[in-house]
Enzyme design. Structure first.
Site, PDB file in Angstrom:
ATOM      1  N   TYR A 155      20.187 -20.485   3.131  1.00 31.69           N
ATOM      2  CA  TYR A 155      18.894 -21.449   2.693  1.00 31.69           C
ATOM      3  C   TYR A 155      19.775 -22.693   2.256  1.00 31.69           C
ATOM      4  CZ  TYR A 155      14.230 -22.590   0.828  1.00 31.69           C
ATOM      5  OH  TYR A 155      13.283 -22.923   0.510  1.00 31.69           O
ATOM      6  N   LYS A 162      14.822 -27.318  -3.342  1.00 33.02           N
ATOM      7  CA  LYS A 162      13.680 -26.546  -4.303  1.00 33.02           C
ATOM      8  C   LYS A 162      14.298 -26.601  -5.546  1.00 33.02           C
ATOM      9  CE  LYS A 162      10.921 -24.810  -1.114  1.00 33.02           C
ATOM     10  NZ  LYS A 162       9.658 -25.559  -1.021  1.00 33.02           N
TER      11      LYS A 162
HETATM   12  P1  NAD Z   1       4.534 -23.711   7.529  1.00 36.58           P
HETATM   13  O1  NAD Z   1       5.355 -23.863   8.647  1.00 36.58           O
HETATM   14  O2  NAD Z   1       3.240 -22.889   7.813  1.00 36.58           O
HETATM   15  O3  NAD Z   1       4.147 -24.688   6.672  1.00 36.58           O
HETATM   16  C1  NAD Z   1       5.209 -25.839   6.470  1.00 36.58           C
HETATM   17  C2  NAD Z   1       4.434 -27.026   6.570  1.00 36.58           C
HETATM   18  O4  NAD Z   1       5.189 -28.202   6.324  1.00 36.58           O
HETATM   19  C3  NAD Z   1       3.908 -27.210   7.842  1.00 36.58           C
HETATM   20  O5  NAD Z   1       2.307 -27.452   7.923  1.00 36.58           O
HETATM   21  C4  NAD Z   1       4.434 -28.678   8.381  1.00 36.58           C
HETATM   22  O6  NAD Z   1       3.692 -29.211   9.207  1.00 36.58           O
HETATM   23  C5  NAD Z   1       4.602 -29.250   6.855  1.00 36.58           C
HETATM   24  N1  NAD Z   1       5.537 -30.175   7.172  1.00 36.58           N
HETATM   25  C6  NAD Z   1       6.836 -30.312   7.406  1.00 36.58           C
HETATM   26  N2  NAD Z   1       7.571 -31.463   7.445  1.00 36.58           N
HETATM   27  C7  NAD Z   1       6.495 -32.413   6.929  1.00 36.58           C
HETATM   28  C8  NAD Z   1       6.073 -33.788   6.743  1.00 36.58           C
HETATM   29  N3  NAD Z   1       7.194 -34.644   7.031  1.00 36.58           N
HETATM   30  N4  NAD Z   1       4.983 -34.298   6.564  1.00 36.58           N
HETATM   31  C9  NAD Z   1       3.829 -33.403   6.147  1.00 36.58           C
HETATM   32  N5  NAD Z   1       3.823 -32.107   6.373  1.00 36.58           N
HETATM   33  C10 NAD Z   1       5.160 -31.835   6.965  1.00 36.58           C
HETATM   34  O7  NAD Z   1       5.398 -22.578   6.625  1.00 36.58           O
HETATM   35  P2  NAD Z   1       5.349 -21.959   5.124  1.00 36.58           P
HETATM   36  O8  NAD Z   1       6.160 -20.928   5.153  1.00 36.58           O
HETATM   37  O9  NAD Z   1       3.873 -21.824   4.857  1.00 36.58           O
HETATM   38  O10 NAD Z   1       5.852 -23.094   4.140  1.00 36.58           O
HETATM   39  C11 NAD Z   1       5.075 -23.425   3.133  1.00 36.58           C
HETATM   40  C12 NAD Z   1       5.639 -23.779   1.873  1.00 36.58           C
HETATM   41  O11 NAD Z   1       5.936 -22.589   1.245  1.00 36.58           O
HETATM   42  C13 NAD Z   1       6.880 -24.642   1.811  1.00 36.58           C
HETATM   43  O12 NAD Z   1       7.288 -25.380   0.871  1.00 36.58           O
HETATM   44  C14 NAD Z   1       8.293 -23.357   1.901  1.00 36.58           C
HETATM   45  O13 NAD Z   1       9.219 -23.959   1.593  1.00 36.58           O
HETATM   46  C15 NAD Z   1       7.365 -22.663   1.076  1.00 36.58           C
HETATM   47  N6  NAD Z   1       7.888 -21.298   1.157  1.00 36.58           N
HETATM   48  C16 NAD Z   1       7.773 -20.506   2.162  1.00 36.58           C
HETATM   49  C17 NAD Z   1       8.192 -18.977   1.923  1.00 36.58           C
HETATM   50  C18 NAD Z   1       8.382 -18.230   3.439  1.00 36.58           C
HETATM   51  O14 NAD Z   1       9.256 -17.379   3.410  1.00 36.58           O
HETATM   52  N7  NAD Z   1       7.527 -18.612   4.450  1.00 36.58           N
HETATM   53  C19 NAD Z   1       9.008 -18.722   0.847  1.00 36.58           C
HETATM   54  C20 NAD Z   1       8.792 -19.333  -0.358  1.00 36.58           C
HETATM   55  C21 NAD Z   1       8.366 -20.687  -0.058  1.00 36.58           C
HETATM   56  O1  0WE Z   2      11.528 -22.784   2.560  1.00 28.65           O
HETATM   57  C1  0WE Z   2      11.747 -21.981   3.503  1.00 28.65           C
HETATM   58  C2  0WE Z   2      11.789 -22.244   4.950  1.00 28.65           C
HETATM   59  C3  0WE Z   2      11.829 -23.847   5.059  1.00 28.65           C
HETATM   60  C4  0WE Z   2      12.211 -24.451   6.334  1.00 28.65           C
HETATM   61  C5  0WE Z   2      12.350 -23.936   7.698  1.00 28.65           C
HETATM   62  C6  0WE Z   2      12.576 -24.465   8.727  1.00 28.65           C
HETATM   63  C7  0WE Z   2      12.781 -23.841  10.083  1.00 28.65           C
HETATM   64  C8  0WE Z   2      12.799 -24.719  11.247  1.00 28.65           C
HETATM   65  C9  0WE Z   2      12.574 -25.890   6.153  1.00 28.65           C
HETATM   66  N1  0WE Z   2      13.019 -26.413   7.324  1.00 28.65           N
HETATM   67  C10 0WE Z   2      13.111 -25.894   8.572  1.00 28.65           C
HETATM   68  N2  0WE Z   2      13.568 -26.617   9.731  1.00 28.65           N
HETATM   69  C11 0WE Z   2      13.689 -26.036  10.958  1.00 28.65           C
HETATM   70  O2  0WE Z   2      14.013 -26.677  11.927  1.00 28.65           O
HETATM   71  N3  0WE Z   2      11.740 -20.657   3.023  1.00 28.65           N
HETATM   72  C12 0WE Z   2      11.568 -20.172   1.798  1.00 28.65           C
HETATM   73  C13 0WE Z   2      11.660 -19.549   4.295  1.00 28.65           C
HETATM   74  C14 0WE Z   2      13.121 -19.019   4.191  1.00 28.65           C
HETATM   75  O3  0WE Z   2      14.114 -19.810   4.747  1.00 28.65           O
HETATM   76  C15 0WE Z   2      15.185 -19.185   4.703  1.00 28.65           C
HETATM   77  C16 0WE Z   2      15.270 -17.977   4.148  1.00 28.65           C
HETATM   78  C17 0WE Z   2      13.627 -17.879   3.628  1.00 28.65           C
HETATM   79  C18 0WE Z   2      12.965 -17.021   2.635  1.00 28.65           C
HETATM   80  C19 0WE Z   2      16.424 -19.372   5.136  1.00 28.65           C
HETATM   81  C20 0WE Z   2      17.764 -18.414   4.786  1.00 28.65           C
HETATM   82  C21 0WE Z   2      17.475 -17.320   3.952  1.00 28.65           C
HETATM   83  C22 0WE Z   2      16.113 -17.045   3.385  1.00 28.65           C
END
Ligand code: NAD
Ligand code: 0WE
Length: 255
Positions: A155, A162
């Site tokens: 991560y 975060k």
């Molecule tokens: P997602 O890809 O659906 O959403 C991420 C969003 O960030 C996208 O809509 C993308 O367009 C937007 N984004 C990235 N760079 C941007 C920029 N410069 N300006 C505007 N928008 C931008 O993925 P998600 O998993 O739904 O992520 C949403 C949030 O949830 C993130 O903060 C992520 O860290 C958090 N999160 C995700 C998980 C997971 O496992 N998927 C777990 C915990 C927290």
């Molecule tokens: O916040 C995240 C991921 C956010 C994210 C994902 C990408 C993939 C593509 C941010 N930047 C990028 N850039 C890219 O080019 N999560 C909470 C999901 C996530 O990511 C991990 C996790 C989990 C959960 C990475 C390692 C271990 C666990």
């Protein structure tokens, strides 16, 4: 009669129907809220617009959260159309792919700054522009992950971002409480979204979670949406500066 009847707000971070922000949007709409959406670029507009319209949204705006003028334009348009708002959902994160793959010590200055800017500072900027539209108060929720408080393998720079995001939630909450503006985060467990699909071996991470969590499964976008709905609603009128875990208990069983 819904929990969010008469309330209006904006959602940053829908990319597609798998997005956590979309799970949040559906819950808010079901509870009666009126929603505005933003999208990052034209490619995503094609996905976001039909989703937003399916929830009767009329305000769908471009916004790169790394650009202050973009954020300012969104809130200017919300002020023009609605006057005031009740809530903001921040569900945006980005780090360079190589910074999630390479050893953390190899993170470049630029990569570190980019992750912090898009994933953490953007909440501060959004809040600043939202304040004038919340004269009687409001509620702001951001999305975090356990990697903020533990070194989760891979991560990396996102965990640092975060940590900054969660700390920003506390400082914003402390400052804005007197104005009845609440600021909280939901810390979600791993969910297969677009952002997650960019992570190597993400399926393995989901399976580890399924084995180690008390509920024996991962959480859904709908479950994150329900917790976010609570924090945005008057049910959470006494809750601010908190990080609310929706991760099926991984944090108490990760050992
Ligand atoms: P997602 O890809 O659906 O959403 C991420 C969003 O960030 C996208 O809509 C993308 O367009 C937007 N984004 C990235 N760079 C941007 C920029 N410069 N300006 C505007 N928008 C931008 O993925 P998600 O998993 O739904 O992520 C949403 C949030 O949830 C993130 O903060 C992520 O860290 C958090 N999160 C995700 C998980 C997971 O496992 N998927 C777990 C915990 C927290
Ligand atoms: O916040 C995240 C991921 C956010 C994210 C994902 C990408 C993939 C593509 C941010 N930047 C990028 N850039 C890219 O080019 N999560 C909470 C999901 C996530 O990511 C991990 C996790 C989990 C959960 C990475 C390692 C271990 C666990």
């Amino acid at each position: 009669m819904g929990l969010m009847d008469g309330k209006r707000g904006v959602i940053f971070g829908v990319a597609n129907e798998k997005s956590i922000a979309w799970g949040v949007a559906q819950q808010l709409r079901s509870a009666g809220a009126e929603l505005a959406f933003t999208f990052l670029n034209e490619a995503l507009e094609k996905r976001v617009r039909p989703l937003a319209e399916s929830l009767e949204s009329k305000i769908i705006l471009p916004c790169d959260v790394a650009v202050d003028d973009d954020i300012a334009s969104v809130f200017k348009e919300l002020e023009r159309q609605w006057g005031t708002i009740d809530f903001v959902v921040h569900a945006v994160a980005f780090a360079r792919r190589e910074d999630l793959k390479n050893p953390f010590s190899q993170t470049s200055r630029e990569g570190f700054a980019l992750a912090m800017d898009v994933s953490a500072y953007s909440l501060v900027a959004m809040t600043r522009f939202a304040i004038p539209l919340m004269p009687e108060g409001g509620s702001i929720v951001s999305m975090s992950y356990l990697g903020a408080v533990m070194a989760v393998p891979g991560y990396n720079v996102m965990g640092v971002a975060k940590a900054a995001l969660e700390s920003s939630v506390r400082y914003l909450a402390a400052e804005l409480g007197k104005q009845n503006i609440r600021v909280n985060a939901v810390s979600a467990g791993p969910i297969k979204t677009l952002a997650a699909s960019g992570i190597g071996n993400f399926n393995d991470k989901l399976h580890v979670m399924e084995e180690r969590s008390p509920l024996g499964r991962t959480v859904t976008q709908e479950e994150v949406g329900k917790a976010t709905l609570y924090l945005l609603s008057d049910l959470a009128s006494g809750v601010t500066g908190e990080v609310h875990y929706v991760d099926s208990g991984f944090n108490i069983s990760a050992g």
